[in-house]
Motif scaffolding. Sequence first.
Motif, short mmCIF file in Angstrom:
data_model
loop_
_atom_site.label_atom_id
_atom_site.label_comp_id
_atom_site.label_asym_id
_atom_site.label_seq_id
_atom_site.Cartn_x
_atom_site.Cartn_y
_atom_site.Cartn_z
N PRO A 90 -5.23 4.40 -6.58
CA PRO A 90 -5.84 2.59 -6.65
C PRO A 90 -6.96 2.57 -7.92
CG PRO A 90 -5.91 2.69 -4.86
CD PRO A 90 -4.91 3.82 -5.37
N ARG A 91 -7.50 1.51 -8.33
CA ARG A 91 -8.78 1.60 -8.34
C ARG A 91 -10.31 1.12 -7.68
NH1 ARG A 91 -8.29 -0.35 -14.30
NH2 ARG A 91 -6.22 -1.02 -14.82
N ALA A 94 -10.07 -3.97 -6.05
CA ALA A 94 -9.37 -4.39 -6.06
C ALA A 94 -9.12 -5.91 -7.17
CB ALA A 94 -8.46 -4.83 -4.97
N ARG A 95 -7.93 -5.58 -7.73
CA ARG A 95 -8.27 -6.89 -8.74
C ARG A 95 -7.10 -7.62 -8.71
NH1 ARG A 95 -13.32 -4.64 -11.89
NH2 ARG A 95 -14.89 -5.88 -11.87
N GLY A 96 -6.73 -8.24 -8.89
CA GLY A 96 -5.26 -9.23 -8.27
C GLY A 96 -4.32 -9.79 -9.73
N GLU A 101 -2.07 -1.80 -11.09
CA GLU A 101 -3.28 -2.09 -10.26
C GLU A 101 -3.81 -0.33 -10.30
OE1 GLU A 101 1.00 -1.58 -8.81
OE2 GLU A 101 -0.25 -2.43 -10.36
N TYR A 102 -2.28 0.62 -11.03
CA TYR A 102 -3.13 1.45 -10.69
C TYR A 102 -4.99 2.17 -11.80
CZ TYR A 102 1.07 2.53 -8.14
OH TYR A 102 2.05 2.00 -7.74
#
Length: 245
Positions: A90-91, A94-96, A101-102
């Motif tokens: 993951p980053r 988190a940014r939806g 998302e990776y």
Amino acid sequence: MGETVLSGNEHFYNNGEIEWQPLALTLVEYPKGDWIGKIFALISLAPFGIGAGFVTLILFRRDLHTIAFFFGTLLNELLNIILKHLICEPRPLARGHLYNEYGMPSSHAQNIWFFSFYVLYFFVIRLHHINNNSIISALWRVIIVGGCFMLAVLVSIGRVYLHYHTVSQVVVGGIVGFVFATTWFIVVHRILTPLFPQLVSLKVCEILMIRDTTLIPNVLWFEYTKSRQEARARGRKMASLKTTQ
């Protein structure tokens, strides 16, 4: 009036029954009031500018090596997507709204370092036979290659600064970009380039006016001198027609 609805980190805009979502591919966030972050956000758009430049060059120059270079950038991006879904790291933030998302490896770092190293190989290996060894020519090479690497460094720093990637994700992206740039340049230089003369003789390439400029030492100078000669010849022809009328 439309109503803004926040769902986690995602931003949707309701207009009746239609939900509007921003295009995350080119959406870059930075801390409000942080001018350094804003600069890094603008610099992070460089890969999209490079892509637009490729499309423009292909449409107007139609050179096989430019097409091969651009195809390499597409393969590099595909490799990044595959690696991200294999590693699934993951980053850091988190940014939806992100389309992926990776974060391992960083696509921005991988793309910009691929581009920079390929340009380096092109100038050092592909253009080594140019006869113009003047100081101005050498200076332009240093400026172009140095500018590419400076841009790569700034993009890499910006991705960490804006919390889109960790340091390790950016470093791995840069390494993958370097390795793939080296591999793809060898493929183009050793395998594809000898096939270019046969490719341009195909009917489809003639229809699309695709050309091979590999054997021309300095394409810009060649096109400049040829266009001047053609313009002068046409000018003399028009002048002679006017005198005979």
